[in-house]
Write an enzyme that holds these catalytic residues in place. Structure first.
Site, PDB file in Angstrom:
ATOM      1  N   GLU A 104       0.847  -1.205   0.000  1.00 42.50           N
ATOM      2  CA  GLU A 104       0.000   0.000   0.000  1.00 42.50           C
ATOM      3  C   GLU A 104       0.881   1.253   0.000  1.00 42.50           C
ATOM      4  O   GLU A 104       0.531   2.255  -0.627  1.00 42.50           O
ATOM      5  CB  GLU A 104      -0.958   0.016   1.187  1.00 42.50           C
ATOM      6  CG  GLU A 104      -1.863  -1.213   1.344  1.00 42.50           C
ATOM      7  CD  GLU A 104      -2.748  -1.548   0.149  1.00 42.50           C
ATOM      8  OE1 GLU A 104      -2.697  -0.831  -0.870  1.00 42.50           O
ATOM      9  OE2 GLU A 104      -3.475  -2.551   0.223  1.00 42.50           O
ATOM     10  N   HIS A 107       1.901   1.770  -3.456  1.00 44.43           N
ATOM     11  CA  HIS A 107       0.803   2.320  -4.256  1.00 44.43           C
ATOM     12  C   HIS A 107       0.643   3.815  -3.995  1.00 44.43           C
ATOM     13  O   HIS A 107       0.448   4.598  -4.920  1.00 44.43           O
ATOM     14  CB  HIS A 107      -0.503   1.574  -3.956  1.00 44.43           C
ATOM     15  CG  HIS A 107      -0.416   0.102  -4.258  1.00 44.43           C
ATOM     16  ND1 HIS A 107      -1.370  -0.803  -3.887  1.00 44.43           N
ATOM     17  CD2 HIS A 107       0.539  -0.618  -4.904  1.00 44.43           C
ATOM     18  CE1 HIS A 107      -1.003  -2.017  -4.291  1.00 44.43           C
ATOM     19  NE2 HIS A 107       0.151  -1.933  -4.896  1.00 44.43           N
ATOM     20  N   TYR A 113       4.444   9.807  -7.521  1.00 46.39           N
ATOM     21  CA  TYR A 113       5.230   9.758  -8.764  1.00 46.39           C
ATOM     22  C   TYR A 113       4.424  10.296  -9.957  1.00 46.39           C
ATOM     23  O   TYR A 113       4.934  11.081 -10.764  1.00 46.39           O
ATOM     24  CB  TYR A 113       5.659   8.304  -8.985  1.00 46.39           C
ATOM     25  CG  TYR A 113       6.504   8.018 -10.211  1.00 46.39           C
ATOM     26  CD1 TYR A 113       7.739   8.631 -10.411  1.00 46.39           C
ATOM     27  CD2 TYR A 113       6.068   7.089 -11.161  1.00 46.39           C
ATOM     28  CE1 TYR A 113       8.518   8.340 -11.524  1.00 46.39           C
ATOM     29  CE2 TYR A 113       6.846   6.786 -12.276  1.00 46.39           C
ATOM     30  CZ  TYR A 113       8.061   7.410 -12.457  1.00 46.39           C
ATOM     31  OH  TYR A 113       8.820   7.103 -13.562  1.00 46.39           O
ATOM     32  N   GLU A 177     -11.189  -2.735  -1.663  1.00 49.32           N
ATOM     33  CA  GLU A 177     -10.202  -3.250  -2.613  1.00 49.32           C
ATOM     34  C   GLU A 177     -10.841  -4.134  -3.690  1.00 49.32           C
ATOM     35  O   GLU A 177     -10.270  -4.318  -4.750  1.00 49.32           O
ATOM     36  CB  GLU A 177      -9.130  -4.053  -1.865  1.00 49.32           C
ATOM     37  CG  GLU A 177      -8.370  -3.218  -0.852  1.00 49.32           C
ATOM     38  CD  GLU A 177      -7.191  -3.975  -0.239  1.00 49.32           C
ATOM     39  OE1 GLU A 177      -7.432  -4.912   0.541  1.00 49.32           O
ATOM     40  OE2 GLU A 177      -6.046  -3.638  -0.564  1.00 49.32           O
ATOM     41  N   GLU A 211      -3.494  -5.887  -5.774  1.00 47.61           N
ATOM     42  CA  GLU A 211      -4.814  -5.855  -5.133  1.00 47.61           C
ATOM     43  C   GLU A 211      -5.529  -7.192  -5.256  1.00 47.61           C
ATOM     44  O   GLU A 211      -6.294  -7.574  -4.367  1.00 47.61           O
ATOM     45  CB  GLU A 211      -5.687  -4.735  -5.718  1.00 47.61           C
ATOM     46  CG  GLU A 211      -5.176  -3.323  -5.462  1.00 47.61           C
ATOM     47  CD  GLU A 211      -4.960  -2.994  -3.995  1.00 47.61           C
ATOM     48  OE1 GLU A 211      -5.510  -3.693  -3.125  1.00 47.61           O
ATOM     49  OE2 GLU A 211      -4.218  -2.042  -3.712  1.00 47.61           O
ATOM     50  N   HIS A 214      -4.402  -9.035  -2.369  1.00 48.64           N
ATOM     51  CA  HIS A 214      -4.970  -8.506  -1.117  1.00 48.64           C
ATOM     52  C   HIS A 214      -6.390  -9.038  -0.924  1.00 48.64           C
ATOM     53  O   HIS A 214      -6.773  -9.495   0.157  1.00 48.64           O
ATOM     54  CB  HIS A 214      -5.011  -6.967  -1.125  1.00 48.64           C
ATOM     55  CG  HIS A 214      -3.667  -6.331  -1.300  1.00 48.64           C
ATOM     56  ND1 HIS A 214      -3.496  -4.986  -1.489  1.00 48.64           N
ATOM     57  CD2 HIS A 214      -2.418  -6.871  -1.337  1.00 48.64           C
ATOM     58  CE1 HIS A 214      -2.205  -4.710  -1.612  1.00 48.64           C
ATOM     59  NE2 HIS A 214      -1.533  -5.842  -1.531  1.00 48.64           N
TER      60      HIS A 214
HETATM   61 FE    FE Z   1      -4.595  -3.274  -1.282  1.00 49.39          FE
HETATM   62 MN    MN Z   2      -3.313  -0.849  -2.765  1.00 48.79          MN
END
Ligand code: FE
Ligand code: MN
Length: 331
Positions: A104, A107, A113, A177, A211, A214
């Site tokens: 995370e 991310h 960025y 998510e 993801e 996850h």
């Molecule tokens: Fe995630």
């Molecule tokens: Mn994420």
């Protein structure tokens, strides 16, 4: 023994392992390692600055998705560290939670960025979760849903408290998510398929691959708690979860129409909404709940993109091979 409320679990002793699947997720996460700087943004910068590559519709869609994801990643990280980690003391699950937390952070870094390279106003992007109602509604929905678990006095003993905790897990892993990320993923990848903003598109592919792990870990965690505490999964609670999922689908569709009111070349906006229905059904199946919508996947290419191995991307950017081990597949 149990994945929650196990007074016998010593969080410092990972061996012998009780839940081998949790360890597998950790290894898959490591095999997928990436950082945003590995993706070239040069073409994206040219396209973003040029006046005639991107339509206003496309620019809106990009901004809305950067706005949503830039803060959704931090919300998820906070939930893992401040709520989930506290109550899941099983060491191999915690090992994965640490890995997920790091992902995370990567991310979140991706959106720093993107803002930097495209020269976007960070105040605008990182405030969209307050200023854009369709984004605010999604974040508020999961935050409200999971509020009680953040109470420092919260404990997971007893049926009602376990249900509360599982509601939190469903709120973040399945709804945030698993549903709230997917209209955005589909939009950004559809744009990339048209040769537009392929750097950001590739970043979204990497994020989506993370993801999907996850989400799969979250569902295994939820299903393990269900198996070990079968009394929580009664009809009233199952109905409540179905209701929450259908509310979240309505919010995700509202977001999709707001981010992309006119659709993209060849994709009308209703198709993104249909994709949200499809995704929600897949999540319900994974939890052992009945489907609500029963629609076919309008974007079969999305399932291929999830199962991404980087070598197929060589003609779009550069030759990279990040996949150093096996990964689990999950749409
Ligand atoms: Fe995630
Ligand atoms: Mn994420």
């Amino acid at each position: 023994m149990g994945i929650i409320n196990s007074s016998k679990t010593d969080p410092n002793k990972i061996l012998p392992i009780t839940y081998p699947w949790a360890r597998e997720y950790y290894k898959s996460g490591i095999a997928n390692n990436w950082v945003p700087e590995e993706v070239s943004m040069q073409k994206d910068v040219e396209q973003w600055k040029s006046r005639d590559v991107l339509s206003d519709t496309e620019r809106r869609l990009i901004l809305w998705n950067l706005g949503f994801f830039s803060t959704a990643e931090s919300l998820t990280a906070n939930n893992i560290v401040l709520a989930v980690y506290n109550h899941i003391t099983n060491p191999e699950s915690r090992q994965y939670l640490l890995r997920q937390g790091f992902e995370e952070a990567i991310h979140t870094d991706t959106f720093i960025y993107c803002c930097d390279t495209l020269g976007l106003d960070p105040d605008e992007i990182f405030n969209m979760y307050k200023t854009i109602p369709s984004i605010d509604e999604k974040d508020t929905f999961v935050v409200e849903l999971t509020k009680s678990v953040f109470d420092p006095a919260f404990v997971t003993d007893g049926k009602e408290n376990i249900q509360r905790f599982v509601r939190d897990l469903i709120g973040f892993y399945v709804i945030m998510e698993g549903i709230f990320f997917y209209a955005g993923f589909a939009m950004m990848l559809a744009l990339k398929r048209r040769g537009k903003m392929i750097g950001i598109g590739e970043q979204f592919e990497f994020i989506m691959r993370d993801e999907s792990l996850h989400l799969a870990f979250g569902c295994d965690l939820i299903n393990t708690i269900k198996t070990e505490n079968p009394e929580i999964w009664d009809q009233a609670f199952r109905d409540e979860i179905l209701e929450l999922v259908s509310q979240s689908v309505a919010l995700e569709k509202r977001y999709a129409y707001d981010a992309c009111p006119e659709g993209l070349l060849g994709i009308n906006p209703d198709k993104f909404a249909l994709y949200v229905d499809h995704v929600a059904d897949r999540r319900l199946e994974r939890l052992g709940l009945p489907k609500i919508f029963g629609v076919d996947n309008p974007f079969p290419w999305m399932s291929q993109a999830t199962d991404l191995s980087k070598e197929k991307n060589f003609f779009e950017t550069r030759v990279t091979e990040y996949q150093t081990g096996g990964a689990l597949t999950w749409d």
